[in-house]
Design a protein around this motif. Structure first.
Motif, short mmCIF file in Angstrom:
data_model
loop_
_atom_site.label_atom_id
_atom_site.label_comp_id
_atom_site.label_asym_id
_atom_site.label_seq_id
_atom_site.Cartn_x
_atom_site.Cartn_y
_atom_site.Cartn_z
N ILE A 187 42.38 71.29 44.81
CA ILE A 187 43.76 71.68 45.10
C ILE A 187 44.37 72.41 43.92
CG2 ILE A 187 46.09 70.79 45.52
CD1 ILE A 187 44.81 68.60 47.23
N ILE A 188 44.20 71.86 42.71
CA ILE A 188 44.79 72.48 41.52
C ILE A 188 44.12 73.81 41.23
CG2 ILE A 188 45.10 72.24 39.03
CD1 ILE A 188 45.44 69.25 39.47
N TYR A 189 42.81 73.85 41.32
CA TYR A 189 42.08 75.09 41.04
C TYR A 189 42.48 76.21 42.00
CZ TYR A 189 38.19 78.25 40.11
OH TYR A 189 37.44 79.36 39.78
N PRO A 231 57.57 76.20 35.65
CA PRO A 231 58.10 74.83 35.81
C PRO A 231 57.67 74.18 37.13
CG PRO A 231 59.81 76.30 35.02
CD PRO A 231 58.66 77.16 35.41
N PHE A 232 57.71 74.95 38.21
CA PHE A 232 57.32 74.40 39.51
C PHE A 232 55.85 74.04 39.52
CE2 PHE A 232 55.38 75.25 43.66
CZ PHE A 232 56.00 74.27 44.42
N LEU A 233 55.00 74.93 39.00
CA LEU A 233 53.56 74.69 39.00
C LEU A 233 53.22 73.48 38.13
CD1 LEU A 233 50.83 75.74 39.99
CD2 LEU A 233 50.72 77.20 37.98
N ALA A 234 53.85 73.40 36.95
CA ALA A 234 53.60 72.27 36.05
C ALA A 234 54.05 70.96 36.69
CB ALA A 234 54.31 72.49 34.72
N SER A 235 55.21 70.98 37.35
CA SER A 235 55.73 69.77 38.00
C SER A 235 54.81 69.32 39.14
CB SER A 235 57.14 70.01 38.54
OG SER A 235 58.03 70.37 37.50
N LEU A 264 50.66 65.56 41.27
CA LEU A 264 49.32 65.32 41.81
C LEU A 264 48.53 64.35 40.94
CD1 LEU A 264 48.36 68.94 42.94
CD2 LEU A 264 48.85 66.99 44.42
N PHE A 265 48.60 64.54 39.61
CA PHE A 265 47.91 63.63 38.70
C PHE A 265 48.55 62.24 38.74
CE2 PHE A 265 46.04 67.39 36.60
CZ PHE A 265 44.74 66.91 36.45
#
Length: 279
Positions: free
Chosen positions: A203-205, A260-264, A269-270
């Motif tokens: 998902i993250i990749y 900010p959105f991607l990092a959040s 997820l983690f």
């Protein structure tokens, strides 16, 4: 810092230094319809790619697990070839695949299928042309972009799922099978939890790749968003703003606006993964 300063007037050849303007570029994005379109398209593209690739890869990994052990390496290598192919080479293949009436997809799939629908007087065929212009028809541009991602990364993600499934201890499989669990119960209670780390990675990749992908989109749409901006992705809009309109500082603001959105989202997820492990 570039996103916080003004763009020099390159068109009028003004040599004035860049000025600190704070968050002005970001406030301008709020009123920019093209930016909203790029965000919407990128979201659809990301969700479409993840929603197809992850389940499909999981399914193919089970097929590889069930096939003969001597054939498994051969099929695995064939599947990962698109993922290890240089993007520019792959984008040329995509262009040949989708290009106009003579593209491979039209010649062998779309055109015969449309002809079949018209021969049986299907109501679905009334709005369809004789062939699909994947690069210019706004109804199908997004499908072409998503198909590129599926084509390239399905085999790559399948390999990770296969490794995760092979790592499941055989005694666990035998124990849950002796308890009378059918295939679907083993899938839900053993195999999917065992592959949860791979699912998180995939998902993250794929999410990061969807935001950063450029070669395939550029080859299909020439750096634009296509007809009615139906294929305008965020990375394409950054390219247009920076290299077409020479507004590099504004392009930097567009890029930074999603950080900010991607990092959040990655943090959530983690956090969710860690919470499930504790439980």
């Amino acid at each position: 810092m570039m996103s916080l300063t003004s763009d020099p007037d390159i068109i009028n050849h003004e040599a004035s230094p860049e000025k600190f303007i704070g968050l002005s570029h970001y406030f301008d994005l709020i009123k920019d319809p093209s930016y909203h379109k790029a965000i919407k398209n990128t979201t659809i593209y990301t969700l479409g790619a993840i929603g197809i690739i992850v389940p499909l890869s999981f399914f193919i990994a089970h097929l590889l697990l069930a096939c003969h052990k001597f054939l498994r390496p051969i099929f695995s290598f064939i599947l990962i070839v698109p993922g290890i192919t240089p993007p520019i080479v792959l984008s040329i293949l995509f262009l040949l695949f989708f290009h106009g009436e003579n593209g491979i997809l039209n010649q062998f799939v779309a055109t015969p299928f449309i002809a079949l629908l018209k021969s049986i007087n299907s109501p679905w065929a009334e709005s369809l042309p004789d062939y699909i212009n994947w690069q210019k028809d706004p109804r199908f541009i997004m499908f072409a972009l998503i198909f590129q991602s599926v084509w390239r990364w399905t085999g790559f993600i399948t390999l990770f799922f296969l490794c995760s499934l092979q790592a499941i201890p055989k005694n666990l499989e035998e124990a849950i099978e002796l308890e009378g669990a059918n295939f679907f119960k083993r899938l839900i209670h053993l195999r999917i939890p065992a592959c949860s780390h791979v699912i998180l990675f995939a998902i993250i990749y794929l999410m990061v790749d969807s935001i950063a992908m450029f070669a395939g989109s550029y080859r299909l749409l020439g750096g634009s968003g296509g007809t009615d901006d139906a294929g305008l992705l965020l990375i394409s809009y950054v390219y247009q703003t920076g290299f077409t309109f020479q507004q590099f500082n504004r392009a930097a603001a567009i890029s930074m606006s999603v950080v900010p959105f991607l990092a959040s989202l990655i943090w959530v997820l983690f956090w969710r993964q860690k919470k499930d492990e504790v439980q």
